[in-house]
Motif scaffolding. Sequence first.
Motif, short mmCIF file in Angstrom:
data_model
loop_
_atom_site.label_atom_id
_atom_site.label_comp_id
_atom_site.label_asym_id
_atom_site.label_seq_id
_atom_site.Cartn_x
_atom_site.Cartn_y
_atom_site.Cartn_z
N THR A 172 0.97 -0.92 -0.03
CA THR A 172 -0.11 -0.05 -0.30
C THR A 172 1.26 1.55 -0.27
N ARG A 173 2.06 1.21 0.23
CA ARG A 173 2.99 2.31 0.42
C ARG A 173 3.38 2.46 -0.65
N GLU A 174 3.48 1.96 -1.83
CA GLU A 174 4.27 1.83 -3.13
C GLU A 174 3.23 2.29 -4.29
N LEU A 175 1.70 2.17 -3.82
CA LEU A 175 0.43 2.21 -4.88
C LEU A 175 0.06 4.01 -5.39
N LYS A 176 0.29 4.73 -4.42
CA LYS A 176 0.49 5.79 -5.29
C LYS A 176 1.54 6.70 -6.17
N GLN A 177 2.38 5.79 -5.80
CA GLN A 177 3.81 6.19 -7.08
C GLN A 177 3.27 5.15 -7.81
N LEU A 178 2.42 3.85 -7.92
CA LEU A 178 2.55 3.03 -9.00
C LEU A 178 1.48 3.08 -10.06
N ALA A 179 0.42 4.34 -9.79
CA ALA A 179 -1.15 4.71 -9.93
C ALA A 179 -0.57 5.14 -11.12
N GLY A 180 0.67 5.86 -12.25
CA GLY A 180 0.66 5.74 -13.60
C GLY A 180 1.25 4.24 -13.91
N THR A 181 2.07 3.23 -14.03
CA THR A 181 1.55 2.20 -14.00
C THR A 181 0.40 1.24 -13.93
N ILE B 186 -10.28 10.45 -8.99
CA ILE B 186 -9.25 9.44 -10.15
C ILE B 186 -7.78 10.15 -10.71
N VAL B 187 -8.61 10.47 -12.20
CA VAL B 187 -7.81 10.81 -13.28
C VAL B 187 -7.01 12.13 -12.10
N ARG B 188 -7.35 13.29 -11.62
CA ARG B 188 -6.95 14.31 -11.14
C ARG B 188 -5.73 13.88 -10.10
N ASN B 189 -5.72 13.53 -9.67
CA ASN B 189 -4.76 12.69 -8.46
C ASN B 189 -3.78 11.67 -8.74
N ARG B 190 -4.03 11.36 -9.77
CA ARG B 190 -3.31 9.80 -10.10
C ARG B 190 -3.54 9.10 -8.93
N SER B 191 -4.87 8.08 -9.29
CA SER B 191 -5.23 7.49 -7.87
C SER B 191 -5.51 6.09 -8.70
N VAL B 192 -6.11 5.45 -8.03
CA VAL B 192 -6.88 4.72 -8.29
C VAL B 192 -8.03 3.91 -7.58
N TYR B 193 -9.43 2.99 -8.67
CA TYR B 193 -10.50 2.66 -7.66
C TYR B 193 -9.84 0.75 -8.25
N LEU B 194 -9.82 0.02 -7.55
CA LEU B 194 -10.11 -1.27 -7.05
C LEU B 194 -11.25 -1.95 -6.38
N CYS B 195 -11.36 -2.74 -7.21
CA CYS B 195 -12.51 -4.27 -6.64
C CYS B 195 -12.09 -5.26 -6.83
N ALA B 196 -12.92 -6.04 -5.37
CA ALA B 196 -12.61 -6.57 -4.53
C ALA B 196 -14.01 -7.42 -5.71
N VAL B 197 -13.69 -8.83 -4.77
CA VAL B 197 -14.81 -9.57 -5.49
C VAL B 197 -16.52 -9.51 -3.81
N GLY B 198 -17.52 -9.37 -4.80
CA GLY B 198 -18.15 -8.96 -3.73
C GLY B 198 -18.80 -10.26 -4.14
N GLY B 199 -19.93 -10.91 -2.40
CA GLY B 199 -19.62 -12.38 -1.95
C GLY B 199 -18.93 -13.08 -1.74
N ALA B 200 -17.50 -12.64 -1.70
CA ALA B 200 -16.52 -13.85 -1.21
C ALA B 200 -15.33 -13.56 0.08
N GLY B 201 -16.41 -12.60 0.80
CA GLY B 201 -16.23 -11.76 2.19
C GLY B 201 -15.57 -13.01 3.27
N ALA B 202 -15.85 -14.37 2.90
CA ALA B 202 -15.16 -14.94 4.03
C ALA B 202 -13.86 -15.67 3.79
#
Length: 176
Positions: A8-17, A114-130
């Motif tokens: 997670t500490r690298e995520l902002k730096q890696l967002a462009g890739t 997300i574009v303006r801030n060089r961020s990213v939105y990640l999706c987790a699989v719904g229904g697989a909380g266990a």
Amino acid sequence: MATIHCDTRELKQLAGTIHAGDRIILSGTVYTSRDAAHKRIFEWMEAGKALPYDLKDAVIYYAGPTPTPQGLAIGSCGPTTSGRMDVYTPRLLDLGVAATIGKGKRSPEVCAAIVRNRSVYLCAVGGAGALACEHITACEVIGFEDLGCESVKRLTFQNFPLIAAIDCHGGNLFQK
């Protein structure tokens, strides 16, 4: 589509890739926040109170884990629908949040932030909380304990599988 292992500490730096459709295997610190926690965070910001965690480079997971069974770090911990947080998300991204994790599409305002801030939105699989809880090695309530499952928690992810759904280049899996 690439598979990217990152902390997670690298995520902002890696967002462009990162591109929509990439598989992200995420490890590190993540904070849970849902509707009630977001509302309170904004109330506290307006009142000048210190927040439960630093927003700069934070990763927010839209989840409300179930009670923790004996012997586990956390109960079931699947994503909730992200659109409910869209009213708050652009400002949080503008304040330095690196990424959000949830399920479902986002508003045009969130996509632009997300574009303006060089961020990213990640999706987790719904229904697989266990299954998701198998990739969470620690959970600690750090704010708003009175909100129960919607309290803010600090989680430690270990190889948590995600999909990049919206990237900082304007890529969006929900528009394909």
